[in-house]
Scaffold this motif. Structure first.
Motif, PDB file in Angstrom:
ATOM      1  N   ASP A  32      29.135  37.198  28.231  1.00  0.00           N
ATOM      2  CA  ASP A  32      29.855  38.067  27.334  1.00  0.00           C
ATOM      3  C   ASP A  32      29.480  39.448  27.488  1.00  0.00           C
ATOM      4  O   ASP A  32      30.146  40.323  27.435  1.00  0.00           O
ATOM      5  CB  ASP A  32      29.735  37.681  25.948  1.00  0.00           C
ATOM      6  N   GLU A  35      31.458  41.754  32.716  1.00  0.00           N
ATOM      7  CA  GLU A  35      32.934  42.369  32.859  1.00  0.00           C
ATOM      8  C   GLU A  35      33.651  40.889  33.442  1.00  0.00           C
ATOM      9  O   GLU A  35      33.513  40.525  34.320  1.00  0.00           O
ATOM     10  CB  GLU A  35      33.124  43.556  33.676  1.00  0.00           C
ATOM     11  N   TRP A  36      34.833  40.706  32.368  1.00  0.00           N
ATOM     12  CA  TRP A  36      35.765  39.765  32.575  1.00  0.00           C
ATOM     13  C   TRP A  36      36.863  40.137  33.556  1.00  0.00           C
ATOM     14  O   TRP A  36      37.180  41.154  33.468  1.00  0.00           O
ATOM     15  CB  TRP A  36      36.221  39.181  31.383  1.00  0.00           C
ATOM     16  N   SER A  37      37.427  39.545  34.190  1.00  0.00           N
ATOM     17  CA  SER A  37      38.447  39.736  35.175  1.00  0.00           C
ATOM     18  C   SER A  37      39.473  39.051  34.809  1.00  0.00           C
ATOM     19  O   SER A  37      39.572  37.849  34.040  1.00  0.00           O
ATOM     20  CB  SER A  37      38.376  39.196  36.648  1.00  0.00           C
ATOM     21  N   ARG A  43      40.365  34.066  31.584  1.00  0.00           N
ATOM     22  CA  ARG A  43      39.309  35.216  32.013  1.00  0.00           C
ATOM     23  C   ARG A  43      38.248  34.579  32.938  1.00  0.00           C
ATOM     24  O   ARG A  43      37.638  33.627  32.630  1.00  0.00           O
ATOM     25  CB  ARG A  43      38.606  35.994  30.780  1.00  0.00           C
ATOM     26  N   VAL A  44      37.763  35.314  33.688  1.00  0.00           N
ATOM     27  CA  VAL A  44      36.614  34.724  35.059  1.00  0.00           C
ATOM     28  C   VAL A  44      35.877  35.917  35.291  1.00  0.00           C
ATOM     29  O   VAL A  44      35.983  37.049  35.094  1.00  0.00           O
ATOM     30  CB  VAL A  44      37.402  34.355  36.045  1.00  0.00           C
ATOM     31  N   GLN A  45      34.576  35.383  35.579  1.00  0.00           N
ATOM     32  CA  GLN A  45      33.637  36.331  36.334  1.00  0.00           C
ATOM     33  C   GLN A  45      32.924  35.562  37.288  1.00  0.00           C
ATOM     34  O   GLN A  45      32.824  34.363  37.749  1.00  0.00           O
ATOM     35  CB  GLN A  45      32.212  36.800  35.211  1.00  0.00           C
ATOM     36  N   ASN A  94      34.249  30.633  33.932  1.00  0.00           N
ATOM     37  CA  ASN A  94      35.644  30.464  33.546  1.00  0.00           C
ATOM     38  C   ASN A  94      35.653  30.475  31.863  1.00  0.00           C
ATOM     39  O   ASN A  94      34.701  29.753  31.155  1.00  0.00           O
ATOM     40  CB  ASN A  94      36.378  29.238  33.867  1.00  0.00           C
ATOM     41  N   GLU A  95      36.544  31.259  31.114  1.00  0.00           N
ATOM     42  CA  GLU A  95      36.682  31.072  29.882  1.00  0.00           C
ATOM     43  C   GLU A  95      38.143  30.646  29.537  1.00  0.00           C
ATOM     44  O   GLU A  95      39.008  30.759  30.152  1.00  0.00           O
ATOM     45  CB  GLU A  95      36.585  32.541  29.142  1.00  0.00           C
ATOM     46  N   VAL A 181      33.454  27.913  27.647  1.00  0.00           N
ATOM     47  CA  VAL A 181      32.942  28.651  28.928  1.00  0.00           C
ATOM     48  C   VAL A 181      32.411  27.682  29.748  1.00  0.00           C
ATOM     49  O   VAL A 181      31.760  26.827  29.329  1.00  0.00           O
ATOM     50  CB  VAL A 181      32.120  29.863  28.544  1.00  0.00           C
TER      51      VAL A 181
END
Length: 189
Positions: A32, A35-37, A43-45, A94-95, A181
């Motif tokens: 958290d 930075e989320w994309s 949302r992913v990182q 992955n969220e 997540v």
């Protein structure tokens, strides 16, 4: 529904309580803080390498750098348990909010090695496996702090998905989803 390797395709393994709740809280805090994309519906990182969802590939210019230190202890555990021969170098966070999922897929075959490990954090959900030739279907409940390992047939001959819904029917009981997540560990070929 019991979560055993027998509930998964050949080459699939379920590892309950793979991490502690304290480790889970630390991982979520690190994630958290990142930075989320928003390149997907969820949302992913990306860590290590950026996976190109449109081209369905990883190129040499997709290298983001070494995995952060807070992921390295998990890599060491994955290797120590014999799940990977060498440390994974690509991780995706992955969220999933209630009603979000991921469609049926096989992780990119020319991109990644023979093992995929997905670690579940925060909320349980149901993962569905479907045999690509034959139509068999298997489901497994992914509990928080658990990991699912896909090798062999589970990796290549079955798709896996998280159905997009706000609850799962588990042992005849409707269980509402909360924020979940996942961390997916892979080795780039």
């Amino acid at each position: 529904m019991s979560n055993t390797s027998a509930d998964l395709p050949p080459g699939g393994f379920y590892l309950p309580s793979f991490i502690s709740s304290e480790e889970e809280a630390g991982l979520v805090s690190h994630i958290d803080a990142g930075e989320w994309s928003m390149e997907l519906k969820r949302r992913v990182q990306h860590f290590g390498y950026h996976y190109d969802y449109r081209a369905r590939t990883i190129t040499s210019d997709a290298y983001l750098g070494p995995l952060p230190g807070w992921l390295r202890h998990l890599n060491e555990r994955l290797v120590a348990k014999g799940l990977f021969a060498s440390a994974p170098d690509q991780v995706i966070a992955n969220e999933y909010q209630p009603r979000q999922g991921i469609s049926a897929h096989v992780d990119c075959v020319p991109c990644f090695d023979d093992t995929i490990v997905s670690l579940s954090l925060l909320s349980q959900c149901e993962m569905v496996f479907r045999e690509r030739r034959g139509g068999a279907k298997l489901t497994v409940v992914l509990e928080p702090c658990s990991a699912v390992v896909m090798t062999g047939a589970a990796r290549y001959e079955w798709t896996h998905e998280i159905p997009a819904r706000k609850s799962d029917g588990i042992d005849g009981i409707k269980v509402h989803r909360a924020r979940r997540v996942s961390l997916t560990f892979r080795k780039v070929v």
